[in-house]
Design an enzyme around this catalytic site. Structure first.
Site, PDB file in Angstrom:
ATOM      1  N   SER A 195     -18.978  -3.531  -0.530  1.00 40.08           N
ATOM      2  CA  SER A 195     -19.181  -4.060  -1.874  1.00 40.08           C
ATOM      3  C   SER A 195     -20.378  -5.012  -1.903  1.00 40.08           C
ATOM      4  O   SER A 195     -20.514  -5.880  -1.054  1.00 40.08           O
ATOM      5  CB  SER A 195     -17.921  -4.802  -2.329  1.00 40.08           C
ATOM      6  OG  SER A 195     -18.097  -5.358  -3.607  1.00 40.08           O
ATOM      7  N   GLY A 196     -21.271  -4.801  -2.881  1.00 41.02           N
ATOM      8  CA  GLY A 196     -22.399  -5.705  -3.051  1.00 41.02           C
ATOM      9  C   GLY A 196     -23.652  -5.336  -2.286  1.00 41.02           C
ATOM     10  O   GLY A 196     -24.618  -6.114  -2.288  1.00 41.02           O
ATOM     11  N   GLY A 228     -25.748  -2.895  -2.953  1.00 39.07           N
ATOM     12  CA  GLY A 228     -26.810  -2.398  -3.831  1.00 39.07           C
ATOM     13  C   GLY A 228     -26.718  -0.925  -4.136  1.00 39.07           C
ATOM     14  O   GLY A 228     -27.705  -0.306  -4.557  1.00 39.07           O
ATOM     15  N   LYS A 229     -25.550  -0.362  -3.993  1.00 38.02           N
ATOM     16  CA  LYS A 229     -25.368   1.079  -4.243  1.00 38.02           C
ATOM     17  C   LYS A 229     -25.628   1.436  -5.707  1.00 38.02           C
ATOM     18  O   LYS A 229     -26.335   2.401  -6.009  1.00 38.02           O
ATOM     19  CB  LYS A 229     -23.947   1.498  -3.837  1.00 38.02           C
ATOM     20  CG  LYS A 229     -23.600   1.248  -2.389  1.00 38.02           C
ATOM     21  CD  LYS A 229     -22.188   1.690  -2.054  1.00 38.02           C
ATOM     22  CE  LYS A 229     -21.117   0.898  -2.785  1.00 38.02           C
ATOM     23  NZ  LYS A 229     -21.113  -0.540  -2.435  1.00 38.02           N
ATOM     24  N   THR A 230     -25.040   0.662  -6.612  1.00 35.58           N
ATOM     25  CA  THR A 230     -25.187   0.942  -8.039  1.00 35.58           C
ATOM     26  C   THR A 230     -26.631   0.762  -8.486  1.00 35.58           C
ATOM     27  O   THR A 230     -27.160   1.578  -9.265  1.00 35.58           O
ATOM     28  CB  THR A 230     -24.263   0.028  -8.856  1.00 35.58           C
ATOM     29  OG1 THR A 230     -22.898   0.328  -8.525  1.00 35.58           O
ATOM     30  CG2 THR A 230     -24.462   0.219 -10.347  1.00 35.58           C
ATOM     31  N   GLY A 235     -21.091   2.244   1.234  1.00 36.72           N
ATOM     32  CA  GLY A 235     -21.407   0.941   1.819  1.00 36.72           C
ATOM     33  C   GLY A 235     -20.448  -0.096   1.277  1.00 36.72           C
ATOM     34  O   GLY A 235     -19.724   0.146   0.307  1.00 36.72           O
ATOM     35  N   SER A 289     -16.023   3.893  -0.655  1.00 37.55           N
ATOM     36  CA  SER A 289     -15.478   5.003   0.162  1.00 37.55           C
ATOM     37  C   SER A 289     -15.512   4.660   1.653  1.00 37.55           C
ATOM     38  O   SER A 289     -16.274   5.250   2.406  1.00 37.55           O
ATOM     39  CB  SER A 289     -16.245   6.297  -0.121  1.00 37.55           C
ATOM     40  OG  SER A 289     -17.641   6.102  -0.066  1.00 37.55           O
TER      41      SER A 289
END
Length: 263
Positions: free
Chosen positions: A15-16, A18-20, A13, A87
């Site tokens: 940047s920003g 909420g993946k992490t 997804g 990615s």
């Protein structure tokens, strides 16, 4: 308890999105049931895995490829590898899927407007002002997955809601057991057979099929009246009905034939 087999959870997804945060939430709960877990965060491994690389398409594909390689090694050694990584290019993600096999793609989606609003780093604004070149979603495209195992809309869904979707997918795929998920969620979850995904996709086709059949029922009749050769010339849907209309005047031709017999 299910056998402690590994898998890769690939969170993609912009940047920003909420993946992490999602990866950290999932990892903590997998560890509750004794799973071996590693988080391969794109933002934390740059110096170790791709120091000196930039943000071009080729370089981003190298980054995704290296993360995929490490995830593959972990997966086949019984580790749950969680990979929060932008990615942005579909072809590289699919390449990783083919290489890893036990691969679950999670698309963490959020409208760009919302990402700009809640951006605490100011990177989106800088990209809009031209200060950051090759910024995904602003100056460079992000290619969303066409059929991810899980889609999370982080602008309207909580971390817990998104995690519930991921756990359900892991259960459906056989990567986790109902006993493990009862410990994690406190609920008795049921696995949905994998064909159910296909069935859901087929339901509208079945309904459409009924309508299609009804629509097609008069066509064979028109074809017999208009003779098969003429009906075949009418190509698809609407052209076929036009062909049938043009063919209708052909039916009076049978009447003169009947009169000649009477004579």
């Amino acid at each position: 308890m299910a056998s402690n087999t590994g898998f890769t959870l690939w969170l993609t997804g912009m940047s920003g999105t909420g993946k992490t945060t999602t990866a950290a939430y999932i990892a903590a709960r997998l560890r509750q049931v004794g799973r071996h877990v590693e988080i391969l965060d794109e933002g934390e491994l740059a110096d170790e895995l791709w120091a000196g690389l930039g943000d071009s398409k080729d370089e981003r594909n190298v980054i995704a490829g290296r993360l995929g390689f490490v995830a593959n090694v972990l997966t086949r050694n019984g580790v749950a590898a969680l990979v929060p990584c932008v990615s942005p290019y579909k072809a590289k993600r699919e390449e990783n899927r083919r290489a890893i096999g036990r691969y679950v793609e999670v698309y963490v989606d959020c409208p760009t407007e919302k990402l700009i609003e809640r951006d605490s780093t100011g990177r989106y604004k800088k990209a809009l002002n031209g200060e950051i070149p090759n910024f995904i979603g602003i100056t460079e495209p992000y290619e969303p997955p066409t059929s991810p195992e899980v889609t999370i809309h982080s602008d309207v869904e909580s971390v817990e809601d998104g995690a519930a979707k991921i756990f359900q997918s892991l259960l459906d795929l056989g990567y986790m057991s109902t006993e493990e998920l009862k410990i994690i969620t406190g609920k008795k979850m049921k696995a949905n057979p994998l064909p159910a995904k296909g069935e859901k996709a087929e339901k509208p086709e079945k309904n459409g099929g009924v309508k299609a059949r009804r629509a097609e029922e008069p066509k064979p009749a028109a074809a017999t009246k208009a003779k098969p050769a003429k009906a075949d010339k009418g190509a698809k849907s609407r052209p076929a009905t036009r062909a049938a209309r043009v063919a209708k005047p052909a039916s009076p031709a049978k009447k003169p034939a009947a009169k000649s017999k009477a004579r």
